[in-house]
Design a protein around this motif. Structure first.
Motif, mmCIF file in Angstrom:
data_model
loop_
_atom_site.group_PDB
_atom_site.id
_atom_site.type_symbol
_atom_site.label_atom_id
_atom_site.label_comp_id
_atom_site.label_asym_id
_atom_site.label_seq_id
_atom_site.Cartn_x
_atom_site.Cartn_y
_atom_site.Cartn_z
ATOM 1 N N HIS A 303 0.805 -1.227 0.000
ATOM 2 C CA HIS A 303 0.000 0.000 0.000
ATOM 3 C C HIS A 303 0.837 1.274 0.000
ATOM 4 C CE1 HIS A 303 -3.211 2.780 0.705
ATOM 5 N NE2 HIS A 303 -2.891 3.010 1.957
ATOM 6 N N VAL A 304 1.657 1.454 1.033
ATOM 7 C CA VAL A 304 2.329 2.745 1.214
ATOM 8 C C VAL A 304 3.349 3.016 0.115
ATOM 9 C CG1 VAL A 304 3.796 4.104 2.752
ATOM 10 C CG2 VAL A 304 1.925 2.731 3.691
ATOM 11 N N TRP A 305 4.242 2.080 -0.140
ATOM 12 C CA TRP A 305 5.266 2.306 -1.168
ATOM 13 C C TRP A 305 4.637 2.522 -2.543
ATOM 14 C CZ3 TRP A 305 9.417 -1.787 -2.950
ATOM 15 C CH2 TRP A 305 10.344 -1.151 -3.795
ATOM 16 N N PRO A 306 3.662 1.730 -2.990
ATOM 17 C CA PRO A 306 3.037 2.009 -4.291
ATOM 18 C C PRO A 306 2.411 3.395 -4.365
ATOM 19 C CG PRO A 306 2.523 -0.228 -3.603
ATOM 20 C CD PRO A 306 3.187 0.433 -2.433
ATOM 21 N N VAL A 307 1.780 3.850 -3.269
ATOM 22 C CA VAL A 307 1.187 5.188 -3.263
ATOM 23 C C VAL A 307 2.270 6.248 -3.397
ATOM 24 C CG1 VAL A 307 0.009 6.892 -1.817
ATOM 25 C CG2 VAL A 307 -0.907 4.576 -2.000
ATOM 26 N N LEU A 308 3.366 6.105 -2.633
ATOM 27 C CA LEU A 308 4.458 7.083 -2.694
ATOM 28 C C LEU A 308 5.064 7.146 -4.090
ATOM 29 C CD1 LEU A 308 6.349 6.332 0.651
ATOM 30 C CD2 LEU A 308 4.742 8.186 0.202
ATOM 31 N N ALA A 309 5.305 5.989 -4.699
ATOM 32 C CA ALA A 309 5.941 5.950 -6.022
ATOM 33 C C ALA A 309 5.032 6.519 -7.101
ATOM 34 C CB ALA A 309 6.332 4.514 -6.355
ATOM 35 N N THR A 310 3.730 6.394 -6.913
ATOM 36 C CA THR A 310 2.782 6.957 -7.880
ATOM 37 C C THR A 310 2.689 8.470 -7.738
ATOM 38 O OG1 THR A 310 1.490 4.922 -7.905
ATOM 39 C CG2 THR A 310 0.385 6.925 -8.681
ATOM 40 N N ARG A 311 2.611 8.933 -6.487
ATOM 41 C CA ARG A 311 2.453 10.377 -6.258
ATOM 42 C C ARG A 311 3.746 11.135 -6.518
ATOM 43 N NH1 ARG A 311 -1.446 12.481 -7.224
ATOM 44 N NH2 ARG A 311 -2.688 11.115 -5.860
ATOM 45 N N ILE A 312 4.884 10.541 -6.160
ATOM 46 C CA ILE A 312 6.191 11.180 -6.342
ATOM 47 C C ILE A 312 7.088 10.164 -7.042
ATOM 48 C CG2 ILE A 312 8.159 12.285 -5.201
ATOM 49 C CD1 ILE A 312 6.268 12.935 -2.862
ATOM 50 N N PRO A 313 7.156 10.168 -8.367
ATOM 51 C CA PRO A 313 7.888 9.132 -9.105
ATOM 52 C C PRO A 313 9.340 8.952 -8.678
ATOM 53 C CG PRO A 313 6.460 10.331 -10.590
ATOM 54 C CD PRO A 313 6.376 11.045 -9.271
ATOM 55 N N GLN A 314 9.971 9.992 -8.126
ATOM 56 C CA GLN A 314 11.345 9.836 -7.645
ATOM 57 C C GLN A 314 11.430 8.880 -6.462
ATOM 58 O OE1 GLN A 314 12.332 14.406 -8.446
ATOM 59 N NE2 GLN A 314 13.962 13.449 -7.253
ATOM 60 N N PHE A 315 10.310 8.574 -5.856
ATOM 61 C CA PHE A 315 10.294 7.662 -4.716
ATOM 62 C C PHE A 315 10.089 6.210 -5.143
ATOM 63 C CE2 PHE A 315 8.925 11.012 -1.340
ATOM 64 C CZ PHE A 315 10.200 11.552 -1.393
ATOM 65 N N GLU A 316 10.277 5.925 -6.428
ATOM 66 C CA GLU A 316 10.264 4.523 -6.847
ATOM 67 C C GLU A 316 11.493 3.793 -6.319
ATOM 68 O OE1 GLU A 316 9.877 4.270 -11.049
ATOM 69 O OE2 GLU A 316 7.800 4.983 -11.078
ATOM 70 N N ALA A 317 12.604 4.507 -6.222
ATOM 71 C CA ALA A 317 13.855 3.897 -5.738
ATOM 72 C C ALA A 317 14.171 4.471 -4.363
ATOM 73 C CB ALA A 317 14.997 4.174 -6.708
ATOM 74 N N ILE A 318 13.721 3.783 -3.323
ATOM 75 C CA ILE A 318 13.934 4.233 -1.957
ATOM 76 C C ILE A 318 14.307 3.042 -1.089
ATOM 77 C CG2 ILE A 318 12.428 6.255 -2.097
ATOM 78 C CD1 ILE A 318 10.189 4.656 -0.908
ATOM 79 N N LYS A 319 14.889 3.348 0.078
ATOM 80 C CA LYS A 319 15.308 2.298 1.004
ATOM 81 C C LYS A 319 14.857 2.657 2.409
ATOM 82 C CE LYS A 319 19.393 -0.087 2.833
ATOM 83 N NZ LYS A 319 20.877 -0.161 2.800
ATOM 84 N N VAL A 320 14.094 1.771 3.028
ATOM 85 C CA VAL A 320 13.638 2.003 4.401
ATOM 86 C C VAL A 320 14.828 1.842 5.352
ATOM 87 C CG1 VAL A 320 12.165 1.137 6.264
ATOM 88 C CG2 VAL A 320 11.280 1.259 3.930
ATOM 89 N N THR A 321 15.016 2.847 6.217
ATOM 90 C CA THR A 321 16.126 2.802 7.179
ATOM 91 C C THR A 321 15.645 2.556 8.603
ATOM 92 O OG1 THR A 321 16.035 5.228 7.362
ATOM 93 C CG2 THR A 321 17.586 4.294 5.766
ATOM 94 N N SER A 322 14.394 2.873 8.899
ATOM 95 C CA SER A 322 13.827 2.544 10.216
ATOM 96 C C SER A 322 12.308 2.535 10.105
ATOM 97 C CB SER A 322 14.287 3.531 11.296
ATOM 98 O OG SER A 322 13.857 4.839 11.002
ATOM 99 N N GLU A 323 11.679 1.839 11.038
ATOM 100 C CA GLU A 323 10.222 1.727 11.019
ATOM 101 C C GLU A 323 9.733 1.427 12.434
ATOM 102 O OE1 GLU A 323 9.538 -1.454 8.251
ATOM 103 O OE2 GLU A 323 10.177 -3.005 9.660
ATOM 104 N N TRP A 324 8.500 1.828 12.707
ATOM 105 C CA TRP A 324 7.924 1.555 14.024
ATOM 106 C C TRP A 324 6.401 1.674 13.956
ATOM 107 C CZ3 TRP A 324 10.644 5.965 12.808
ATOM 108 C CH2 TRP A 324 9.952 7.163 12.851
ATOM 109 N N ALA A 325 5.768 1.130 14.960
ATOM 110 C CA ALA A 325 4.326 1.276 15.131
ATOM 111 C C ALA A 325 4.069 2.017 16.424
ATOM 112 C CB ALA A 325 3.644 -0.092 15.159
ATOM 113 N N GLY A 326 3.114 2.936 16.381
ATOM 114 C CA GLY A 326 2.688 3.661 17.569
ATOM 115 C C GLY A 326 1.176 3.652 17.658
ATOM 116 N N HIS A 327 0.640 4.332 18.662
ATOM 117 C CA HIS A 327 -0.807 4.347 18.859
ATOM 118 C C HIS A 327 -1.360 5.771 18.850
ATOM 119 C CE1 HIS A 327 -0.705 0.252 21.207
ATOM 120 N NE2 HIS A 327 -0.517 0.110 19.905
#
Length: 403
Positions: A303-327
């Motif tokens: 979901h998230v990566w496809p949306v980002l790459a569609t809205r901002i084509p430069q974000f087709e080539a990206i690398k996740v460096t950190s991630e987390w879940a919060g409330h």
């Protein structure tokens, strides 16, 4: 974790929860010359590792659909930009500002565009500098966007963007302690009301102490419902999981990226140094367990990566460096704050239900709660519309601009 025992067995005010709302309230109490009472802040984990404050985007905006929410954020901006002066000219307090890259709302339907048009009337009436942008204007100012499906945009680059919420939080806690507020790592596990049921007389801690109290403040974030239940009260607040990712781009953008709210609900903002922060949640958005911070990696991939790459084509080539879940502490009634005393248990004070707006609203909410605790009324910004009575009367104040 080890529990710390309070120094006294009675306090004028017991604040349940020591994250940014509880600490803002504590600090504003100490800053009020008319308040001379004792304050105990009970925080279950003083590392704050899993609290909502630690998982925030740390951004503020004025693009709300209700006048009061706009003004609440305006006070936050003023407080942050003048924090040293507001904190007594203390040279240790850093000078802070707002990195005003703005929030960019993108509408892909006429109905959504009409909502942005309605909202800007409210924002302009309150003095916000919001602007509507056509797809062509968006493309000219921010050529990295794909706007083929966009009808209208809305942005404000004055006092909207990143601010150092962690620094504000740290100094509220530090000065509060120096001024006599007692913080303990402990947990409230029960409350006792008087025979008439009109007041909370004491709270019981997990370490066994029974602490008498004049007033109790529920500042326990996503755990608000659990805290209220101890006093025999219900509040429509529940934890909803929100996911965040920081990523680097192979081809960074050539200018600041506003905090962009895509019509899909995915949001992404500038993080600095060629890195960016994105957020989102699952299509099904249930209440979760208080200790559920497990990542769902499929949300990024599907979901998230496809949306980002569609809205901002430069974000087709990206690398996740950190991630987390919060409330989010989601107010399921109307997505707005719940403040002030209960209608029957008169010394039980709500500071709950911020639905993802808490960090940016913390200066005004802490100030207002401190005023209520001191005077029994709001003295600056009237926060009465957010009282618990609207829930009893089934009169929601619906905030349309919820991310």
């Amino acid at each position: 974790m080890a529990s710390e025992r309070p120094n006294q067995n009675s306090y004028d005010i017991v604040i349940v929860g020591g994250a940014i709302m509880g600490s803002s309230t504590a600090w504003f109490l100490t800053d009020n010359p008319d308040f001379d009472g004792s304050v105990l802040v009970v925080e279950r984990d003083t590392t704050y590792a899993s609290c909502s404050t630690a998982h925030t985007n740390s951004c503020m905006r004025q693009q709300f659909s209700t006048d009061l929410n706009v003004r609440i954020s305006q006070f936050a901006a003023d407080f942050v930009k003048n924090i040293r002066e507001r904190m007594g000219g203390d040279d240790r307090v850093p000078e802070l500002g707002i990195r005003s890259f703005g929030y960019m709302y993108l509408a892909d339907t006429e109905a959504f565009a009409d909502t942005l048009r309605d909202n800007i009337k409210v924002q302009h009436a309150a003095g916000a500098a919001t602007q509507l942008m056509s797809p062509q204007e968006i493309q000219a100012a921010y050529p990295f966007y794909n706007v083929d499906d966009i009808v209208l945009g809305s942005i404000n680059t004055v006092d909207e963007g990143y601010w150092d919420g962690a620094a504000v939080f740290d100094w509220w806690r530090r000065q509060s302690r120096e001024r006599g507020v007692e913080y303990v790592q402990n947990e409230v596990v029960a409350m006792t009301r008087n025979d008439a049921g009109t007041r909370v007389e004491s709270v019981t801690l997990t370490s066994g102490e029974v602490i008498s109290c004049g007033q109790v403040v529920n500042a326990s974030g996503p755990r608000a419902s659990r805290t209220a239940e101890m006093a025999g009260i219900s509040v429509p607040v529940e934890p909803r999981k929100r996911f965040s990712w920081v990523f680097s781009a192979e081809q960074p953008l050539d200018r600041d990226l506003p905090l962009t709210i895509d019509p899909s609900g995915v949001h992404v903002r500038e993080n600095g140094g060629g890195t960016y922060q994105a957020g989102g949640h699952s299509d099904v958005d249930p209440s979760v367990a208080y200790d559920d911070f497990v990542m769902d990696h499929s949300i990024w991939q599907d979901h998230v990566w496809p949306v980002l790459a569609t809205r901002i084509p430069q974000f087709e080539a990206i690398k996740v460096t950190s991630e987390w879940a919060g409330h989010y502490a989601m107010n399921t009634f109307d997505h707005n704050a719940i403040l002030g005393p209960h209608d029957e248990v008169e010394n039980f004070v709500f500071l709950n239900g911020f639905s993802g707006h808490g960090l940016q609203q913390s200066p005004a909410m802490g100030r207002g709660t401190a005023e209520w605790l001191t005077y029994g009324a709001y003295r600056t910004l009237d926060l009465t519309p957010f009282s618990y009575s609207r829930i009893v009367g089934n009169q929601p104040i619906v905030e349309k601009a919820v991310i």
